[in-house]
Design an enzyme around this catalytic site. Sequence first.
Site, short mmCIF file in Angstrom:
data_model
loop_
_atom_site.label_atom_id
_atom_site.label_comp_id
_atom_site.label_asym_id
_atom_site.label_seq_id
_atom_site.Cartn_x
_atom_site.Cartn_y
_atom_site.Cartn_z
N MET A 87 -53.43 -23.12 6.10
CA MET A 87 -53.94 -21.83 6.57
C MET A 87 -53.55 -20.74 5.57
O MET A 87 -52.60 -20.00 5.77
CB MET A 87 -53.39 -21.53 7.96
CG MET A 87 -53.67 -22.63 8.98
SD MET A 87 -53.05 -22.25 10.64
CE MET A 87 -51.26 -22.21 10.32
N ASP A 88 -54.33 -20.61 4.52
CA ASP A 88 -53.98 -19.72 3.41
C ASP A 88 -54.83 -18.45 3.45
O ASP A 88 -56.00 -18.48 3.87
CB ASP A 88 -54.19 -20.45 2.09
CG ASP A 88 -53.54 -19.74 0.92
OD1 ASP A 88 -52.66 -18.89 1.16
OD2 ASP A 88 -53.90 -20.02 -0.23
N GLY A 89 -54.24 -17.34 3.00
CA GLY A 89 -55.01 -16.11 2.84
C GLY A 89 -54.74 -15.02 3.85
O GLY A 89 -55.46 -14.01 3.87
#
Length: 327
Positions: A87-89
Amino acid sequence: MLSHRLCFSLSPSDLKRSIPISRVPLHPLYVAQVRPYQVALAANNAINGTENGAVRFKESGEASDEEASLPAGLRQDLMPNHVAVIMDGNRRWARTRGLPVASGYEAGVQALRRLVKLCCKWEIRVLTVFAFSLDNWFRPKVEIDFLMGLFENGLNSLLEEFARAEIRISVIGDSTKLPKPLLRVLSNAVDSTKNNSRLHLIVAVSYSGQYDVVQACQSIAQKVKDGKIEPKDIDGFLIEQELQTSCTHFQYPDLLIRTSGELRISNFMLWQLAYTELFFSQSHWPDFGEAEFLEALYSFQQRQRRSYGSSKWMANLMVFCLSATQP
């Protein structure tokens, strides 16, 4: 001390999210599948009276024919049993909007709730999310304290509703680094949801793939030292049993999704991802929703999987055999 292998269950509330048709991705590789989905979604809305394809989270014991149905173009027999997500960003999402970093993480929690609902709706068995890396402990203390508080408060607020939806949660990672209040919440969640079986949500907190392999080797070495096994007994199957993902029958993710455009796996589930299909989304995690998840699933179902571990029927057979051997 709380074990690094925790099983706790959360269950999402009736959070509804509308996905405008205009947001469905039109990448050339997927347009043939996405167009039928748009038509089917509109028809489904007209028949069932739902607005813009909003996801309804069915609770335990409630019958619903709609829940088991898939969007047009998806095949149930080709659905992944285990989906893993980096779960990046969250921080980039907040900064591009001129918001504090905390707002990005809070929006990311809502994205996770949406994905959990979709996994339940489409009968995905296991969802593993990379929530906090072992390397993240080097971030500013104020940010770490906020994230630990967010985990604790989120579990407390969602535990009852997730439990009603029969979602089991496991936590993997180095639990010795987690704050004691959070550990108490996790321990309670483990005990209260251990019998849930609808969806297994595995949350990787203070986790790294290298750490997972190292702790497995340490455990095996101790068993050799204690005379419980011989060095010749060490094989891939034995290592699998010592990895933290041994809490689920489906240890190997069929599909890994990473958001925010980064093209690496960042020390996540290094052993378990050996034959996993990879999908990289340009969307920041808080923007990841039904349309983006569909794009990943359409891509997954178009691929030719050749690994023994990728066969859905083989995975189901293994689960059956393991269950049959238990008293």
